[in-house]
Each structure stands twice: as structure tokens, then as C-alpha cells.
Design a protein around this motif. Structure first.
Motif, PDB file in Angstrom:
ATOM      1  N   SER A  10      45.586  57.754  38.551  1.00 54.31           N
ATOM      2  CA  SER A  10      45.900  59.721  38.383  1.00 54.31           C
ATOM      3  C   SER A  10      44.407  59.792  37.514  1.00 54.31           C
ATOM      4  N   ALA A  11      43.860  60.670  37.381  1.00 55.08           N
ATOM      5  CA  ALA A  11      42.258  60.919  37.117  1.00 55.08           C
ATOM      6  C   ALA A  11      42.276  60.094  34.921  1.00 55.08           C
ATOM      7  N   ASP A  12      43.797  59.917  35.049  1.00 56.22           N
ATOM      8  CA  ASP A  12      43.162  59.132  33.122  1.00 56.22           C
ATOM      9  C   ASP A  12      44.049  57.732  33.817  1.00 56.22           C
ATOM     10  N   GLY A  13      44.030  57.367  34.536  1.00 60.59           N
ATOM     11  CA  GLY A  13      43.951  56.318  35.061  1.00 60.59           C
ATOM     12  C   GLY A  13      45.531  55.505  35.266  1.00 60.59           C
ATOM     13  N   LYS A  14      46.062  56.262  35.637  1.00 61.94           N
ATOM     14  CA  LYS A  14      47.908  55.888  35.942  1.00 61.94           C
ATOM     15  C   LYS A  14      48.122  56.169  37.210  1.00 61.94           C
ATOM     16  N   LEU A  15      49.460  54.712  37.014  1.00 67.95           N
ATOM     17  CA  LEU A  15      49.451  54.462  38.284  1.00 67.95           C
ATOM     18  C   LEU A  15      50.790  54.962  38.835  1.00 67.95           C
ATOM     19  N   SER A  16      51.847  55.093  37.724  1.00 64.57           N
ATOM     20  CA  SER A  16      53.448  55.847  37.924  1.00 64.57           C
ATOM     21  C   SER A  16      53.480  56.555  36.242  1.00 64.57           C
ATOM     22  N   SER A  17      54.205  56.756  35.796  1.00 65.21           N
ATOM     23  CA  SER A  17      54.117  57.609  34.657  1.00 65.21           C
ATOM     24  C   SER A  17      55.629  56.601  34.013  1.00 65.21           C
ATOM     25  N   ARG A  19      58.403  56.183  33.289  1.00 64.86           N
ATOM     26  CA  ARG A  19      60.018  55.574  33.502  1.00 64.86           C
ATOM     27  C   ARG A  19      58.925  54.856  34.801  1.00 64.86           C
ATOM     28  N   ARG A  20      57.733  54.214  35.165  1.00 65.12           N
ATOM     29  CA  ARG A  20      57.761  53.352  36.177  1.00 65.12           C
ATOM     30  C   ARG A  20      57.808  54.022  37.526  1.00 65.12           C
ATOM     31  N   GLU A  21      58.275  55.314  38.262  1.00 66.16           N
ATOM     32  CA  GLU A  21      58.532  55.789  39.036  1.00 66.16           C
ATOM     33  C   GLU A  21      57.418  56.255  39.987  1.00 66.16           C
ATOM     34  N   GLN A  22      57.439  56.036  41.171  1.00 65.27           N
ATOM     35  CA  GLN A  22      56.575  56.416  42.024  1.00 65.27           C
ATOM     36  C   GLN A  22      56.320  57.565  42.096  1.00 65.27           C
ATOM     37  N   ILE A  23      55.278  58.327  41.822  1.00 67.38           N
ATOM     38  CA  ILE A  23      54.682  59.216  42.188  1.00 67.38           C
ATOM     39  C   ILE A  23      53.091  59.625  42.773  1.00 67.38           C
ATOM     40  N   ALA A  24      53.340  60.818  43.746  1.00 67.86           N
ATOM     41  CA  ALA A  24      52.307  60.950  45.193  1.00 67.86           C
ATOM     42  C   ALA A  24      51.162  61.193  43.890  1.00 67.86           C
ATOM     43  N   ILE A  25      50.470  60.310  44.415  1.00 71.74           N
ATOM     44  CA  ILE A  25      48.806  60.648  43.836  1.00 71.74           C
ATOM     45  C   ILE A  25      47.908  61.430  44.735  1.00 71.74           C
ATOM     46  N   SER A  26      47.360  60.305  46.118  1.00 76.13           N
ATOM     47  CA  SER A  26      46.847  60.393  47.056  1.00 76.13           C
ATOM     48  C   SER A  26      47.641  61.552  48.014  1.00 76.13           C
ATOM     49  N   GLY A  27      46.872  61.560  49.274  1.00 73.20           N
ATOM     50  CA  GLY A  27      47.366  62.793  49.937  1.00 73.20           C
ATOM     51  C   GLY A  27      47.751  61.774  51.639  1.00 73.20           C
ATOM     52  N   PRO A  28      47.382  62.458  52.013  1.00 69.24           N
ATOM     53  CA  PRO A  28      47.782  62.375  53.368  1.00 69.24           C
ATOM     54  C   PRO A  28      46.583  61.542  53.963  1.00 69.24           C
ATOM     55  N   ASP A  29      45.222  61.894  54.089  1.00 68.66           N
ATOM     56  CA  ASP A  29      43.949  60.535  54.361  1.00 68.66           C
ATOM     57  C   ASP A  29      44.168  59.651  53.711  1.00 68.66           C
ATOM     58  N   ASP A  30      44.291  60.190  52.260  1.00 65.92           N
ATOM     59  CA  ASP A  30      44.626  58.056  51.699  1.00 65.92           C
ATOM     60  C   ASP A  30      44.870  57.651  52.267  1.00 65.92           C
ATOM     61  N   ARG A 172      39.350  48.941  45.817  1.00 69.43           N
ATOM     62  CA  ARG A 172      39.077  50.045  46.375  1.00 69.43           C
ATOM     63  C   ARG A 172      39.951  50.599  45.314  1.00 69.43           C
ATOM     64  N   VAL A 173      40.129  52.439  44.655  1.00 69.45           N
ATOM     65  CA  VAL A 173      41.086  52.986  44.018  1.00 69.45           C
ATOM     66  C   VAL A 173      40.425  53.927  44.259  1.00 69.45           C
ATOM     67  N   PHE A 174      41.523  54.990  44.647  1.00 67.57           N
ATOM     68  CA  PHE A 174      41.360  56.345  44.753  1.00 67.57           C
ATOM     69  C   PHE A 174      42.202  56.398  43.428  1.00 67.57           C
ATOM     70  N   VAL A 175      40.922  58.206  42.898  1.00 70.21           N
ATOM     71  CA  VAL A 175      41.412  58.786  41.850  1.00 70.21           C
ATOM     72  C   VAL A 175      41.520  59.870  42.260  1.00 70.21           C
ATOM     73  N   GLY A 176      43.030  60.071  41.791  1.00 67.12           N
ATOM     74  CA  GLY A 176      43.878  61.839  42.378  1.00 67.12           C
ATOM     75  C   GLY A 176      43.185  62.393  41.572  1.00 67.12           C
ATOM     76  N   PRO A 177      44.004  63.970  41.763  1.00 71.84           N
ATOM     77  CA  PRO A 177      43.243  65.337  41.080  1.00 71.84           C
ATOM     78  C   PRO A 177      44.545  65.109  40.149  1.00 71.84           C
ATOM     79  N   LYS A 178      45.396  64.556  39.575  1.00 65.82           N
ATOM     80  CA  LYS A 178      46.224  64.090  38.322  1.00 65.82           C
ATOM     81  C   LYS A 178      46.080  63.994  36.756  1.00 65.82           C
ATOM     82  N   ILE A 179      46.900  64.333  35.769  1.00 67.61           N
ATOM     83  CA  ILE A 179      47.098  64.183  34.539  1.00 67.61           C
ATOM     84  C   ILE A 179      48.290  63.643  34.160  1.00 67.61           C
ATOM     85  N   ILE A 180      48.585  62.533  34.218  1.00 71.03           N
ATOM     86  CA  ILE A 180      50.503  61.390  34.240  1.00 71.03           C
ATOM     87  C   ILE A 180      50.184  61.338  32.499  1.00 71.03           C
ATOM     88  N   GLY A 181      49.460  61.167  31.973  1.00 70.05           N
ATOM     89  CA  GLY A 181      49.220  60.522  30.137  1.00 70.05           C
ATOM     90  C   GLY A 181      50.007  59.285  29.893  1.00 70.05           C
TER      91      GLY A 181
END
Length: 220
Positions: A10-17, A19-30, A172-181
Motif C-alpha cells: 500500500s501507499a503506507d508500506g503495508k503488505l496486508s491488514s 489481520r494478515r488477510e490478503q488484500i487486492a493492492i494491485s490491478g490486472p496489469d500488475d 521490484r515493488v508495486f505501490v498501490g493507491p491504498k492506505i491500510i495502516g
């Protein structure tokens, strides 16, 4: 062997929430870019935490990429690798199906019954290290098996350990448009953290993908 770490955060550097549940951060092109990187790698690696949280399959989505690998006299999917010091990978995990060969890296402290269960499920075991997997030794074993490129997909504990051991060649890191916190949410590199001798990266490329940005770094 070249080790390429690939992640989406995410934009704030998180891989998931937290709860360590998978979150869709990137889209189809990524996702397609990641699939292409998998296709060009000999093996794809994750830590056991990722297996327990997400139950990933780590196979290729694109049939044409599978066919291209077969045309090169390679398996349709790259080898799958799990760093799992205590052999906690469930025997019914998708990563242990017959779609591709799977290596499980364990330490000497892994219970015998768990090792036997994984071997019975078709996994190839590599033992390195006393209490935790000695990644340098384990990856040297994979290199002797003929692997030229290893793609690493997380999680944060494994990524930190690879940088700590000086084994990562590229990030290689994709930075997505989400804030997870969340102070307990996993980040790109967890582990104990560095307090000195921080790994230095050199920015090699920046590319806009979907609604985010892909950063490519080489490790100095």
C-alpha cells in the motif's frame, strides 16, 4: 543465482491488514506483470507465513506462458519453494499439489513427523540451519540444482531475512493507491529490523501501472 524480490504494498508500506488477510493492492496489469516474472523464473519462493495466511498456488495464469515454457523443455510452471523452519506447511496446502515441484526449506529443529508428512505429500526437503533455515546454505543447494533465477513473493519476514543475509539482487515493488495502516500490519521487510549497515538500493526504473507505480531497485 539471481534473487528477485517482488511485492505489492500500500501507499503506507503495508503488505496486508493487521489481520494478515490478503488484500487486492494491485490491478490486472500488475498481476500480468507478476505472471510474466514468474514465467521467466526457475523457482518462486514464499515464507511459511504466506502459505498459512493465503494458501497460494504460485503457478502461472497465462496458458501461452505455460506453453512457451514447455517449448523451452521446461516444466509448465516454475518450481515452488517454501522457507519453513519448523515444517509447518499443511499437507493439504495448494502449494503441495502436483501442478509443479515444491521444495520445502527446513531447519534441523523441524519435527521428524512433520518432515515425514511433507515428504509423503510429495515435497522435496532441504535441511539447512539449526533453529532457523540458513538461507545462504539453502539457496546454494537450489543453485546446485540448476536454478538461475529465484523470484521471491514474500512475506515481510522472509524478505527481511534475504536482505539481512545479503542474498537479494533486485527489488521490484508495486505501490498501490491504498492506505491500510495498523502498527501490527506486515510491512515489506519485517523481522528484527536494521539499526546500522542498512542495505542500499539503486533506483533503476519507475513505471506507472494500473493506478499505482512500479519501482525497480538494484541492490548495491
Amino acid at each position: 543465482m539471481r534473487v528477485v524480490v517482488n511485492a505489492a504494498m500500500s501507499a503506507d508500506g503495508k503488505l496486508s491488514s493487521k489481520r494478515r488477510e490478503q488484500i487486492a493492492i494491485s490491478g490486472p496489469d500488475d498481476f500480468d506483470r507478476m505472471d510474466a516474472l514468474r514465467a521467466g523464473s526457475d523457482a518462486v519462493m514464499v515464507g511459511v507465513g504466506t502459505v498459512l495466511a493465503d494458501d497460494p498456488h504460485l503457478t502461472l495464469d497465462d496458458p501461452e506462458r505455460q506453453a512457451a515454457r514447455r517449448d523451452r523443455d521446461e516444466s509448465a510452471h516454475p518450481v515452488r519453494v517454501v522457507a519453513d523452519s519448523r515444517a509447518r506447511t499443511p499437507t493439504d496446502a495448494r502449494i503441495l499439489d502436483d501442478a509443479a515441484t515444491t521444495y520445502v526449506l527446513v531447519s534441523e529443529s523441524a519435527p521428524t513427523e512433520r518432515i515425514e508428512a511433507l515428504e509423503s505429500s510429495g515435497a522435496r526437503l532441504v535441511t539447512a540451519g539449526d533453529e532457523r533455515v540458513a538461507l545462504t546454505d539453502a539457496l546454494s543447494t537450489l543453485e546446485r540444482e540448476g536454478f538461475d533465477q529465484l523470484m521471491v513473493e514474500g512475506g515481510g519476514e522472509l524478505i527481511f531475512s534475504l536482505f539481512e543475509a545479503g542474498l537479494a539482487d533486485e527489488l521490484r515493488v508495486f505501490v498501490g493507491p491504498k492506505i491500510i495502516g495498523g502498527r501490527d500490519a506486515p510491512t515489506l521487510a519485517d523481522g528484527e529490523g536494521f539499526v546500522s549497515e542498512f542495505p542500499e538500493l539503486e533506483l533503476a526504473d519507475v513505471e506507472r501501472i494500473d493506478d499505482g507505480v512500479l519501482l525497480r531497485y538494484s541492490v548495491e
